[in-house]
Motif scaffolding. Structure first.
Motif, PDB file in Angstrom:
ATOM      1  N   ARG A  95     -45.808   2.763 -25.706  1.00 42.71           N
ATOM      2  CA  ARG A  95     -44.904   3.852 -25.310  1.00 42.71           C
ATOM      3  C   ARG A  95     -44.276   4.508 -26.545  1.00 42.71           C
ATOM      4  O   ARG A  95     -44.268   5.738 -26.658  1.00 42.71           O
ATOM      5  N   CYS A  96     -43.781   3.676 -27.464  1.00 40.15           N
ATOM      6  CA  CYS A  96     -43.158   4.216 -28.684  1.00 40.15           C
ATOM      7  C   CYS A  96     -44.175   4.983 -29.525  1.00 40.15           C
ATOM      8  O   CYS A  96     -43.886   6.061 -30.044  1.00 40.15           O
ATOM      9  N   ARG A  97     -45.368   4.404 -29.666  1.00 39.54           N
ATOM     10  CA  ARG A  97     -46.383   5.037 -30.507  1.00 39.54           C
ATOM     11  C   ARG A  97     -46.789   6.402 -29.954  1.00 39.54           C
ATOM     12  O   ARG A  97     -46.950   7.361 -30.706  1.00 39.54           O
ATOM     13  N   GLN A  98     -46.964   6.485 -28.637  1.00 37.83           N
ATOM     14  CA  GLN A  98     -47.365   7.777 -28.062  1.00 37.83           C
ATOM     15  C   GLN A  98     -46.258   8.819 -28.222  1.00 37.83           C
ATOM     16  O   GLN A  98     -46.542  10.001 -28.463  1.00 37.83           O
ATOM     17  N   LEU A  99     -45.016   8.394 -28.106  1.00 35.06           N
ATOM     18  CA  LEU A  99     -43.901   9.317 -28.343  1.00 35.06           C
ATOM     19  C   LEU A  99     -43.936   9.852 -29.772  1.00 35.06           C
ATOM     20  O   LEU A  99     -43.773  11.060 -30.013  1.00 35.06           O
ATOM     21  N   MET A 100     -44.171   8.966 -30.734  1.00 32.89           N
ATOM     22  CA  MET A 100     -44.162   9.369 -32.139  1.00 32.89           C
ATOM     23  C   MET A 100     -45.419  10.154 -32.504  1.00 32.89           C
ATOM     24  O   MET A 100     -45.355  11.106 -33.287  1.00 32.89           O
ATOM     25  N   ASN A 101     -46.577   9.790 -31.921  1.00 28.49           N
ATOM     26  CA  ASN A 101     -47.793  10.580 -32.154  1.00 28.49           C
ATOM     27  C   ASN A 101     -47.611  12.010 -31.675  1.00 28.49           C
ATOM     28  O   ASN A 101     -48.003  12.966 -32.353  1.00 28.49           O
ATOM     29  N   THR A 102     -47.020  12.143 -30.497  1.00 20.07           N
ATOM     30  CA  THR A 102     -46.770  13.485 -29.955  1.00 20.07           C
ATOM     31  C   THR A 102     -45.823  14.266 -30.862  1.00 20.07           C
ATOM     32  O   THR A 102     -46.011  15.465 -31.087  1.00 20.07           O
ATOM     33  N   ALA A 103     -44.813  13.582 -31.391  1.00 19.26           N
ATOM     34  CA  ALA A 103     -43.855  14.251 -32.285  1.00 19.26           C
ATOM     35  C   ALA A 103     -44.536  14.711 -33.576  1.00 19.26           C
ATOM     36  O   ALA A 103     -44.236  15.794 -34.090  1.00 19.26           O
ATOM     37  N   ILE A 104     -45.453  13.905 -34.103  1.00 19.34           N
ATOM     38  CA  ILE A 104     -46.181  14.308 -35.312  1.00 19.34           C
ATOM     39  C   ILE A 104     -47.021  15.542 -35.024  1.00 19.34           C
ATOM     40  O   ILE A 104     -47.024  16.512 -35.799  1.00 19.34           O
ATOM     41  N   ARG A 105     -47.748  15.522 -33.907  1.00 18.89           N
ATOM     42  CA  ARG A 105     -48.567  16.692 -33.537  1.00 18.89           C
ATOM     43  C   ARG A 105     -47.682  17.915 -33.337  1.00 18.89           C
ATOM     44  O   ARG A 105     -48.049  19.029 -33.716  1.00 18.89           O
ATOM     45  N   ARG A 106     -46.526  17.708 -32.735  1.00 13.05           N
ATOM     46  CA  ARG A 106     -45.570  18.810 -32.554  1.00 13.05           C
ATOM     47  C   ARG A 106     -45.188  19.405 -33.899  1.00 13.05           C
ATOM     48  O   ARG A 106     -45.197  20.643 -34.073  1.00 13.05           O
ATOM     49  N   ASP A 107     -44.875  18.563 -34.863  1.00 11.51           N
ATOM     50  CA  ASP A 107     -44.398  19.050 -36.163  1.00 11.51           C
ATOM     51  C   ASP A 107     -45.524  19.685 -36.983  1.00 11.51           C
ATOM     52  O   ASP A 107     -45.293  20.649 -37.707  1.00 11.51           O
ATOM     53  N   ILE A 108     -46.734  19.130 -36.868  1.00 10.28           N
ATOM     54  CA  ILE A 108     -47.866  19.736 -37.587  1.00 10.28           C
ATOM     55  C   ILE A 108     -48.142  21.129 -37.043  1.00 10.28           C
ATOM     56  O   ILE A 108     -48.282  22.103 -37.795  1.00 10.28           O
ATOM     57  N   THR A 109     -48.226  21.241 -35.716  1.00  8.99           N
ATOM     58  CA  THR A 109     -48.534  22.548 -35.130  1.00  8.99           C
ATOM     59  C   THR A 109     -47.379  23.530 -35.324  1.00  8.99           C
ATOM     60  O   THR A 109     -47.609  24.731 -35.472  1.00  8.99           O
ATOM     61  N   ALA A 110     -46.145  23.015 -35.348  1.00 12.27           N
ATOM     62  CA  ALA A 110     -45.008  23.906 -35.622  1.00 12.27           C
ATOM     63  C   ALA A 110     -45.117  24.471 -37.035  1.00 12.27           C
ATOM     64  O   ALA A 110     -44.839  25.656 -37.267  1.00 12.27           O
ATOM     65  N   ARG A 111     -45.537  23.625 -37.971  1.00 10.14           N
ATOM     66  CA  ARG A 111     -45.692  24.084 -39.351  1.00 10.14           C
ATOM     67  C   ARG A 111     -46.834  25.106 -39.450  1.00 10.14           C
ATOM     68  O   ARG A 111     -46.716  26.124 -40.117  1.00 10.14           O
ATOM     69  N   SER A 158     -58.902  17.744 -37.040  1.00 10.91           N
ATOM     70  CA  SER A 158     -58.972  16.421 -37.661  1.00 10.91           C
ATOM     71  C   SER A 158     -57.580  15.902 -37.985  1.00 10.91           C
ATOM     72  O   SER A 158     -57.291  14.708 -37.818  1.00 10.91           O
ATOM     73  N   TRP A 159     -56.704  16.771 -38.454  1.00 12.05           N
ATOM     74  CA  TRP A 159     -55.318  16.365 -38.711  1.00 12.05           C
ATOM     75  C   TRP A 159     -54.675  15.805 -37.443  1.00 12.05           C
ATOM     76  O   TRP A 159     -54.003  14.772 -37.472  1.00 12.05           O
ATOM     77  N   LEU A 160     -54.887  16.532 -36.335  1.00 16.66           N
ATOM     78  CA  LEU A 160     -54.192  16.210 -35.088  1.00 16.66           C
ATOM     79  C   LEU A 160     -54.827  15.044 -34.342  1.00 16.66           C
ATOM     80  O   LEU A 160     -54.239  14.532 -33.385  1.00 16.66           O
ATOM     81  N   THR A 161     -56.018  14.629 -34.743  1.00 14.73           N
ATOM     82  CA  THR A 161     -56.692  13.510 -34.080  1.00 14.73           C
ATOM     83  C   THR A 161     -56.875  12.346 -35.055  1.00 14.73           C
ATOM     84  O   THR A 161     -56.186  11.334 -34.956  1.00 14.73           O
ATOM     85  N   ASN A 162     -57.778  12.507 -36.019  1.00 15.14           N
ATOM     86  CA  ASN A 162     -58.083  11.410 -36.937  1.00 15.14           C
ATOM     87  C   ASN A 162     -56.859  10.976 -37.748  1.00 15.14           C
ATOM     88  O   ASN A 162     -56.561   9.779 -37.869  1.00 15.14           O
ATOM     89  N   ASP A 163     -56.163  11.960 -38.325  1.00 13.56           N
ATOM     90  CA  ASP A 163     -55.028  11.620 -39.185  1.00 13.56           C
ATOM     91  C   ASP A 163     -53.874  11.018 -38.388  1.00 13.56           C
ATOM     92  O   ASP A 163     -53.225  10.071 -38.841  1.00 13.56           O
ATOM     93  N   VAL A 164     -53.618  11.569 -37.207  1.00 14.63           N
ATOM     94  CA  VAL A 164     -52.539  11.008 -36.380  1.00 14.63           C
ATOM     95  C   VAL A 164     -52.893   9.586 -35.942  1.00 14.63           C
ATOM     96  O   VAL A 164     -52.032   8.695 -35.901  1.00 14.63           O
ATOM     97  N   LYS A 200     -50.104  15.893 -47.461  1.00 13.14           N
ATOM     98  CA  LYS A 200     -51.039  16.982 -47.154  1.00 13.14           C
ATOM     99  C   LYS A 200     -50.439  17.937 -46.124  1.00 13.14           C
ATOM    100  O   LYS A 200     -50.538  19.157 -46.258  1.00 13.14           O
ATOM    101  N   PHE A 201     -49.801  17.367 -45.103  1.00 14.11           N
ATOM    102  CA  PHE A 201     -49.150  18.210 -44.098  1.00 14.11           C
ATOM    103  C   PHE A 201     -48.018  19.031 -44.727  1.00 14.11           C
ATOM    104  O   PHE A 201     -47.849  20.221 -44.425  1.00 14.11           O
ATOM    105  N   ASP A 202     -47.254  18.371 -45.593  1.00 15.96           N
ATOM    106  CA  ASP A 202     -46.096  19.034 -46.213  1.00 15.96           C
ATOM    107  C   ASP A 202     -46.512  20.180 -47.135  1.00 15.96           C
ATOM    108  O   ASP A 202     -45.698  21.074 -47.419  1.00 15.96           O
ATOM    109  N   GLN A 203     -47.745  20.149 -47.611  1.00 15.81           N
ATOM    110  CA  GLN A 203     -48.195  21.175 -48.549  1.00 15.81           C
ATOM    111  C   GLN A 203     -48.546  22.489 -47.873  1.00 15.81           C
ATOM    112  O   GLN A 203     -48.795  23.489 -48.550  1.00 15.81           O
ATOM    113  N   VAL A 204     -48.569  22.501 -46.546  1.00  9.77           N
ATOM    114  CA  VAL A 204     -48.771  23.769 -45.837  1.00  9.77           C
ATOM    115  C   VAL A 204     -47.490  24.588 -45.982  1.00  9.77           C
ATOM    116  O   VAL A 204     -46.435  24.200 -45.479  1.00  9.77           O
TER     117      VAL A 204
END
Length: 545
Positions: free
Chosen positions: A79-95, A114-120, A305-309
């Motif tokens: 449950r915790c991991r899926q919440l945090m995975n979703t938050a990472i995807r949210r922040d990547i796509t927001a960026r 690949s960022w949103l699947t493999n990297d997450v 890598k994400f931060d460099q966008v």
């Protein structure tokens, strides 16, 4: 711990705190089981069988509770991991949604996928899971060390000294593991890109009788990623082997010390069992902590890598009001790179409200570039662009784009209902939707569909004609109040009758400002234009009014 991991762990501190509490009680039960095992052995050696049975019973109860908590822990961690995975995807796509057009298109969509699947996934395994491992192992080490200290102080001193050794050994592998991890993520990006590319080219390969290239190129891409994954696993294996080997030696040294203490009658014989149990917990726990720590370090380059966008700096920029007078280009010079020749040079153009313009000329002469400059996608130009009287440099990019409908050859359709493809989920009234449908000539099509506006649009709009997709995209813009239409070879792939019908519908609408890029300007459409501009003037000092 990496600051990004801390951020997401803290964002969901409630669920994560519950997970930590569960892990804490698991460590208590594990320690109780170990103490019971040692005391049971001592009771048996001294002939106290009833006490032996009592301790075995307590061990069984502790282990049963431990197993029950393990099941709860696995669910809570998921449950915790899926919440945090979703938050990472949210922040990547927001960026990504807040970067510039040029930056976004510097990578293919497959890379971002690949960022949103493999990297997450990698972050989840090497980040969140390893954070849990560190917490779980730390509790085990603390309770086991306390238990050993209760038997004899020298055991805790030995454990402390040897723990420093276990801590220092993995440090030698830090840099190499991070480098291999980053290389693996880039290889995954290439795999996604190459597979996406070859699958998208199926129709072309089919027409060339080269379907076998689907297999050849997929295997080649898979072999590329396999090299980097295997290289990372090799480095990871060497690191783990070194850490676990060191741990095993340390456990045996503690066992030797315990044997000496028993021989000297300083501790009961059951301490041997306790020493094996708790020393194993301590050094396997320390090893797990260090191994997890190494894994967590390996994801730092991924977050970097994400931060460099780059994110667009919109401070001080203003929203534009609805279009009233003209779009103007004054002495615009633009090149796609410093090494290439300018595709526009000192070019000026005025696009007046409600007027119709055609840009004609050969492919690659800069017609689409003019549209991308006018819509604000391209920003690395010299000269001045004006929206009414406002300089483009002072405008919020999204507010400028919100004034324009852009039609190209391949309008994008979402795999959603026809209504949602028109409204994009916005709450427009049924009257507004019906009015726009009538205006763009979709009323008959909608009436003929069994499901009407509830009809599902297939992936890429395969159940719609090219002309219908063009009309849907135009309807989207009109619903949003956009009165400027840019047409970039938008009807080139349509049959002549459909193409002319679409073009006439747009250029005869007195409320629309139109700039049409085309290779084939039909005479009937040319007659409707206020101005036809040949791209040969783009690289000469020229002003078009």
């Amino acid at each position: 711990m990496d600051k990004h991991l801390r951020h997401y762990l803290w964002e969901f501190k409630g669920p994560n705190s519950l997970l930590v509490i569960i892990v804490l009680f698991m460590a208590v039960m594990q320690t109780a089981n170990g103490i019971g095992s040692a005391n049971a052995l001592t009771a048996l050696v001294v002939g106290q069988f009833p006490k032996f049975l009592l301790w075995v019973g307590l061990m069984t109860a502790a282990y049963a509770l431990y197993c029950g908590l393990m099941g709860v822990q696995q669910y809570q961690f998921s449950r915790c991991r899926q919440l945090m995975n979703t938050a990472i995807r949210r922040d990547i796509t927001a960026r990504l949604s807040n970067t510039s057009y040029e930056v976004f298109h510097s990578q293919s969509p497959a890379v971002y996928a690949s960022w949103l699947t493999n990297d997450v996934h990698t972050i989840g395994v090497n980040g969140f899971y390893d954070a849990l491992e560190i917490v779980e192992s730390s509790f085990s080490v603390i309770f086991a060390a306390a238990a050993l200290t209760a038997y004899h102080y020298s055991l805790s001193i030995a454990v402390l000294v040897l723990a420093v050794v276990v801590y220092l050994v993995p440090k030698a592998f830090d840099t190499s593991l991070q480098a291999h991890s980053l290389a693996m993520t880039h290889a995954n990006e290439r795999l996604m890109g190459r597979i996406s590319d070859v699958l998208s080219g199926f129709d072309a390969l089919n027409l060339l009788s080269l379907r076998k290239l689907l297999v050849k190129r997929t295997v080649a891409a898979s072999n590329d990623v396999a090299v980097h994954v295997n290289s990372w696993q090799k480095m990871y294996g060497i690191t783990n082997a070194t850490i676990w080997g060191t741990s095993a030696i340390c456990q045996n040294l503690v066992l030797l010390l315990t044997g000496y203490l028993v021989w000297q009658h300083l501790v009961p014989v059951g301490t041997v069992n306790a020493s094996m149990n708790f020393a194993g917990l301590i050094f396997s726990g320390l090893t797990s902590v260090m191994s997890s720590y190494m894994d967590m370090k390996s994801i730092i380059p991924i977050f970097n890598k994400f931060d460099q966008v780059p994110v667009r700096d919109t401070a001080g920029l203003e929203k534009v009001a609805p279009f009233t007078t003209a779009l103007q280009m004054h002495d615009i010079t633009f090149a796609y790179s410093e090494e290439s020749q300018p595709i526009l040079k000192n070019f000026s153009l005025t696009v007046a409200k409600n007027k119709k313009y055609a840009l004609i000329g050969p492919s690659g002469s800069g017609k689409s570039t003019v549209l991308n400059l006018l819509i604000g996608n391209l920003t690395n130009y010299t000269g001045t662009l004006l929206y009414d009287t406002t300089n483009y440099r002072q405008i919020l990019p999204d507010s400028l784009i919100a004034q324009v409908t852009y039609l190209d050859q391949t309008p994008f359709m979402f795999n959603d209902t026809l209504k949602n493809n028109l409204t994009m989920g916005e709450p427009y009234s049924d009257t507004a939707v019906a009015t726009v449908i009538q205006r763009v000539g979709l009323a008959k099509m909608v009436a003929d569909l069994p499901g009407g506006l509830s009809t599902m649009v297939e992936k890429d709009g395969h159940n719609l004609s090219g002309g219908q997709k063009q009309r849907i995209v135009l309807a989207r813009g009109l619903l949003q109040g956009r009165q400027i239409v840019f047409m970039d070879e938008s009807t080139a792939s349509l049959d002549p009758l459909s193409a002319q019908a679409i073009e006439e519908m747009i250029v005869t609408d007195p409320h629309l400002t139109v700039v049409m890029v085309t290779h084939h300007l039909r005479p009937v459409i040319a007659d409707q234009m206020d101005q036809v501009i040949n791209s040969t003037v783009f690289t000469t000092t020229h002003s078009v009014k």
